[in-house]
Scaffold this motif. Structure first.
Motif, PDB file in Angstrom:
ATOM      1  N   PRO A 153       0.808  -1.225   0.000  1.00 56.67           N
ATOM      2  CA  PRO A 153       0.000   0.000   0.000  1.00 56.67           C
ATOM      3  C   PRO A 153       0.845   1.279   0.000  1.00 56.67           C
ATOM      4  O   PRO A 153       0.423   2.295  -0.568  1.00 56.67           O
ATOM      5  N   SER A 157       0.407   4.272  -2.771  1.00 52.64           N
ATOM      6  CA  SER A 157      -0.074   5.587  -2.340  1.00 52.64           C
ATOM      7  C   SER A 157       0.394   6.730  -3.229  1.00 52.64           C
ATOM      8  O   SER A 157      -0.245   7.785  -3.261  1.00 52.64           O
ATOM      9  N   ARG A 163      -5.078  10.760  -7.149  1.00 50.39           N
ATOM     10  CA  ARG A 163      -5.454  10.528  -5.753  1.00 50.39           C
ATOM     11  C   ARG A 163      -4.291  10.754  -4.788  1.00 50.39           C
ATOM     12  O   ARG A 163      -4.426  10.578  -3.585  1.00 50.39           O
ATOM     13  N   LEU A 167      -3.705  10.388  -0.529  1.00 54.81           N
ATOM     14  CA  LEU A 167      -3.187   9.083  -0.133  1.00 54.81           C
ATOM     15  C   LEU A 167      -1.740   9.092   0.337  1.00 54.81           C
ATOM     16  O   LEU A 167      -1.320   8.169   1.033  1.00 54.81           O
TER      17      LEU A 167
END
Length: 246
Positions: A153, A157, A163, A167
């Motif tokens: 993750p 990010s 995004r 994030l």
């Protein structure tokens, strides 16, 4: 936690290895098999797993053996660092050197990086103990699960420019971290509103950069003499001014 089912050709060398270097190599090959579907490959010469993505993006996860390793008595290693390069960003910085900060030539492609020891606060246990052969598979399985929960993750990010402002981990946004690098990346990808949103987020989070922000914008008016050095608190204000993100 599910037990990862590696084949005997991988488990055998992991259990039987005696020298720390051989244990590390056997463990790395097990991890390479585990993360091969995710696009990672083991680069033995650099002790890292690497993955290439869209636009030449390179993601690396580096392993580090302990200085205290001794055959038969102590064997451990850690996932030490995560690193992302964007070659397109390096090309942009080369072509627009007056719009980017002073940095080493070898860091032109850098988007972001982090020490995995700093990820302990989000629950990532980055060190694996492999001294006992009968515990190696279980301990390495636990590390792989940690990597899936935290490391993958972390890479994701900063992968989607649309995004990224929301994030990006807070650890990347400190005064000596990578917020300006991420801002440049967003501008390169045509996401100027995301770049502004990221700057707003940083200024809300970090008093040191909020205080230095006006000074950085003033430096932008000094031309070449005002270019700041990488990883200084004034960089974000300077970057916002020279890239016209006010």
């Amino acid at each position: 936690m599910d037990v990862i089912m590696w084949g005997d050709d991988l488990v055998g060398p992991l259990v039987d290895a005696h020298r720390p270097a051989d244990v590390l190599q056997a463990a790395a090959l097990c991890m390479a098999e585990e993360f091969r579907p995710d696009g990672f490959r083991w680069i033995k010469s650099r002790r890292c797993f690497g993955r290439r993505g869209h636009g030449g993006r390179v993601e690396r996860m580096t392993l580090e053996p302990s200085y205290h390793n001794r055959s038969g008595s102590f064997v451990t290693f850690a996932v030490a660092q995560l690193h992302v390069d964007e070659p397109d960003l390096g090309d942009w910085r080369t072509a627009n050197h007056l719009l980017t900060v002073i940095r080493p030539d070898g860091a032109l492609d850098v988007l972001c990086a982090t020490s995995c020891y700093d990820l302990a606060r989000v629950g990532f246990h980055n060190t694996v103990f492999l001294t006992r052969p009968d515990k190696r598979v279980a301990h390495l399985t636990a590390l792989c699960e940690q990597i899936r929960q935290t490391v993958l993750p972390w890479f994701a990010s900063t992968r989607d420019p649309q995004r990224l402002a929301a994030l990006a981990p807070e650890a990347l946004l400190g005064p000596f971290a990578f917020a300006p690098d991420l801002v440049e990346f967003l501008v390169l990808r045509g996401q100027r509103e995301q770049a502004r949103s990221l700057i707003e987020r940083v200024l809300e989070l970090d008093p040191k950069q909020r205080e230095a922000f006006p000074e950085g914008r003033l430096l932008a008016g000094q031309g070449l003499a005002g270019r700041p050095r990488w990883h200084t608190p004034q960089v974000l204000g300077w970057t916002s001014a020279v890239l016209d993100l006010s």
